[in-house]
Design a protein around this motif. Structure first.
Motif, mmCIF file in Angstrom:
data_model
loop_
_atom_site.group_PDB
_atom_site.id
_atom_site.type_symbol
_atom_site.label_atom_id
_atom_site.label_comp_id
_atom_site.label_asym_id
_atom_site.label_seq_id
_atom_site.Cartn_x
_atom_site.Cartn_y
_atom_site.Cartn_z
ATOM 1 N N ASN A 196 0.808 -1.223 0.000
ATOM 2 C CA ASN A 196 0.000 0.000 0.000
ATOM 3 C C ASN A 196 0.838 1.269 0.000
ATOM 4 O O ASN A 196 0.366 2.346 0.379
ATOM 5 C CB ASN A 196 -0.936 0.013 1.215
ATOM 6 N N ASP B 17 -5.336 -2.566 -0.057
ATOM 7 C CA ASP B 17 -6.592 -1.880 0.241
ATOM 8 C C ASP B 17 -7.284 -1.513 -1.067
ATOM 9 O O ASP B 17 -6.805 -0.659 -1.819
ATOM 10 C CB ASP B 17 -6.309 -0.629 1.064
ATOM 11 N N ASN C 298 -9.891 0.126 -1.515
ATOM 12 C CA ASN C 298 -10.536 1.441 -1.472
ATOM 13 C C ASN C 298 -9.556 2.581 -1.241
ATOM 14 O O ASN C 298 -9.958 3.689 -0.878
ATOM 15 C CB ASN C 298 -11.617 1.456 -0.379
ATOM 16 N N SER C 299 -8.267 2.336 -1.453
ATOM 17 C CA SER C 299 -7.295 3.418 -1.303
ATOM 18 C C SER C 299 -7.545 4.479 -2.375
ATOM 19 O O SER C 299 -7.956 4.176 -3.496
ATOM 20 C CB SER C 299 -5.875 2.875 -1.420
ATOM 21 N N THR D 179 -10.278 6.289 -6.897
ATOM 22 C CA THR D 179 -10.039 4.952 -6.370
ATOM 23 C C THR D 179 -9.665 4.014 -7.507
ATOM 24 O O THR D 179 -9.743 4.365 -8.690
ATOM 25 C CB THR D 179 -11.293 4.410 -5.669
#
Length: 680
Positions: free
Chosen positions: A289, A320, A322-323, A330
């Protein structure tokens, strides 16, 4: 003619390229080259100072890795220009300007003009290469050994790029030469060039595995980066070479170091969908991430570039979904934007949030609704299947998208689909229950000069009859926009769109708020199209207002033309009238020749009226219009007055479906001004 390009350094306009040959088709190769040189030297001469003349000795930049030819060497640093003396001696060796160019065959040339005015063109002098460097290029170990025994050979001597023989050996994959050099001088193993390239980074860039292994075994630092902060591990991922990646990781290369843009080795591996390298990096401790300088994480990269296998691998290892990037986008947004339907499907299956807006407030469904089968999408998707992909994406996003969240965004996907003529997407959104009367927010509406608000307006202004019909049949109100869509259709002259709008209740008596008129604005847009004017009158357009003149039978003041409208120049009235009248519009040069027929059509829809003095002037200007003037003279026939009275009692809305009323056919024809049509 040879496809050569002649250009002067620093010049963008004075060049003769392949695309320019149509201008110089009558010139030979030599004449074309002479023209380019003359222009180049003229520009160089004009840009010099009156008191000081500058010699520009620029060389063509190459790549960052040096090779045996000029084109494969790193960019040459630009030396400071040398100034000519104020009063140079007048001889053939003194020059006032220098220009470098490359022929179509790749040969570098130099042109200069002497002070006596003669033009000289010569091949650019080649750089002198040290004998030990030539031996390394050729892999001649014995010659290199012999040269190293000489006292005048310094293996630590750098050229103008900061390269020493060890860099040459690593760059050209000469492992034997590299070992000998490091045995003699091991301390130069991490020596850097002017661009901070170490021998290891050069070997990795050229994918010389043996040299990489040799350098690592002898203690080369695997984390020294170049000026762009690209480490050997980053370069190995860029080159998609898992063997070199494994070597570097085994010798402790830092796996999470970022380049100058913030990209890590994992970003590069994901971008290239190389699962083997991704797996090695993750096992070595790579963070899934880590964002770059724009907030883009590896999962964002995979979604943007359509790397499904890499995306699955990242999600499996804790990425993730939904980062958000710095602009709020997104991974789902990017996948929808670029038409990757399989990526969208996978992200939704992993509970990706379809209601996360970017900084612009748009959701993934908004951006997907814009995509379809236009030229841009054909380039992106590579085939006409792009529209199908967009339809699939919208279909998948509809159940995952909150309509309340769409309303808060201030713009509906219907607006975007209608604006881009995405009829299939528009149909899907209508069937899904999106509000066909959704209005743009004030902020979005201000982006358009006409302050449009509805999806129907977008379809009408695009002259998209199919989309207009879909929206109207779904319940779209044609009277919500500031500038009525009917006026747009009348201005375009599209009868099919006009009839659709009127059938669904469009206001035929609409006005333009910013340009007020004393009569319906639609009349002003169709004066040259008498059949269309009659159709509007048949459907309830206010004809009587066309004859309500402020001045009546009194003389009309002359027209004063302004940029936006015509106003009366009335000296007796300090407040000029800003409301445009019918007689004023019909008196303009554009419509004056049609004045008689226009008045004739409108008279059929009024009773006893008094024509103003200006309209009478128009009717008096042509003898053929005498009968129209007589027609306007009261009293009007009783038959005409009865027809108007019945039409007013029936009402405008029922007139549109008069054929369905339970009244005799002859009466219907009479009310529709068709009583003279013969029955067969």
């Amino acid at each position: 003619m040879a496809a050569a390009r002649l250009s002067a350094p620093g010049s963008t306009g004075n060049s003769v390229a392949f695309d320019d040959y149509s201008l110089y088709s009558n010139l030979s190769d030599d004449e074309l080259m002479q023209l380019a040189i003359e222009r180049s030297l003229a520009e160089a001469h004009s840009s010099s100072s009156d008191s000081t003349k500058t010699i520009s000795m620029q060389n063509k930049p190459g790549t960052s890795v040096r090779g045996p030819t000029t084109s494969s060497r790193p960019p040459q640093q630009q030396p400071a220009p040398a100034a000519c003396p104020a009063n140079p001696p007048r001889n053939m060796t003194d020059i006032c300007s220098v220009s470098h160019f490359t022929t179509g065959y790749g040969k570098r040339m130099v042109a200069y003009r002497s002070y006596d005015g003669s033009l000289q063109v010569e091949p650019e002098p080649e750089e002198v290469v040290e004998p030990i460097v030539k031996a390394i290029w050729n892999g001649d170990v014995e010659t290199m050994k012999e040269l190293m025994k000489r006292h005048d050979v310094d293996i630590l001597k750098a050229n103008k790029f900061g390269w020493i023989p060890v860099h040459e050996a690593a760059c050209h994959g000469q492992e034997a030469c590299l070992k000998i050099l490091l045995r003699v001088q091991p301390g130069m193993i991490n020596k850097r060039t002017l661009k901070n390239y170490t021998p290891l980074l050069l070997a990795v860039s050229r994918e010389h595995v043996a040299c990489v292994s040799c350098l690592l075994e002898r203690g080369a630092d695997p984390d020294i980066a170049n000026k762009d902060k690209e480490t050997p591990l980053y370069k190995a991922c860029e080159r998609e070479n898992p063997e070199i990646v494994a070597h570097l990781l085994n010798y402790g290369a830092a796996v999470n170091k970022s380049c100058i843009q913030g990209w890590t080795a994992l970003h590069e591996a994901v971008c290239r969908n190389h699962l083997e390298i991704c797996e090695m990096l993750i096992k070595a401790g790579a963070k899934v991430n880590t964002p770059n300088m724009y907030g883009i994480t590896p999962i964002f990269v995979a979604s943007q570039s359509g790397r499904l296998e890499a995306l699955r691998f990242l999600v499996k290892n804790g990425a993730d979904v939904n980062s958000q990037a710095s602009d709020g986008a997104t991974a789902l947004y990017e996948a929808s934007k670029n038409g990757h339907d399989e990526i969208v499907q996978f992200l939704l299956s992993q509970n990706a949030d379809a209601n996360k807006p970017g900084k612009t407030g748009l959701l993934p469904i908004h951006i997907a609704a814009q995509r379809g089968n236009d030229g841009t999408d054909l380039l992106r998707f590579g085939s006409t299947s792009g529209n199908d992909k967009a339809v699939n994406i919208v279909s998948m996003l509809i159940p995952a998208t909150s309509k309340a969240r769409v309303r808060r965004s201030g713009i509906s996907p219907l607006h975007l689909a209608a604006e881009r003529n995405r009829d299939e997407i528009l149909e899907i959104l209508i069937e899904a229950g999106f509000d066909v009367n959704a209005m743009l927010s004030e902020g979005h509406s201000k982006m358009y000069e006409d302050r449009r608000s509805t999806a129907l307006y977008f379809s009408v202004i695009n002259n998209n009859i199919e989309a207009t019909q879909m929206l109207l049949e779904a319940g779209a109100n044609p009277n919500l926009d500031t500038f009525n869509p009917l006026l747009v259709a009348v201005r375009q002259g599209c009868f099919r769109t006009i009839s659709l709008l009127i059938e669904h209740g469009a206001n035929v008596n609409a006005y333009i708020p910013t340009h007020p008129t004393s009569f319906p604005a639609a009349v002003m847009f169709c004066m040259k199209y008498l059949s269309l004017l009659k159709y509007l009158m048949d459907n309830g357009c206010d004809a009587l207002s066309c004859f309500n003149c402020f001045y009546g039978n009194n003389p009309h003041p002359p027209l004063k033309t302004t940029r936006t409208r015509h106003v009366y120049d009335d000296r007796n009235d300090n407040a000029p009238r800003t409301c445009v009248q019918f007689c004023e519009v019909i008196s303009t040069e554009k419509y004056s020749r049609w004045a008689g027929p226009i008045i004739d059509v409108i008279l059929d829809y009024v009773g006893n009226v008094q024509l103003c003095s200006r309209l009478m002037e128009h009717l008096d200007s042509y003898d053929d219009w005498a009968n129209i003037k007589e027609k306007a003279t009261p009293p009007r026939p009783l038959l005409q007055l009865c027809r108007l009275r019945i039409r007013s009692l029936i009402g405008t809305h029922r007139l549109r479906s008069i054929n369905k009323l339970p009244i005799p056919g002859r009466l219907i024809k009479f009310l529709n001004y068709q009583e003279r049509i013969q029955e067969f």
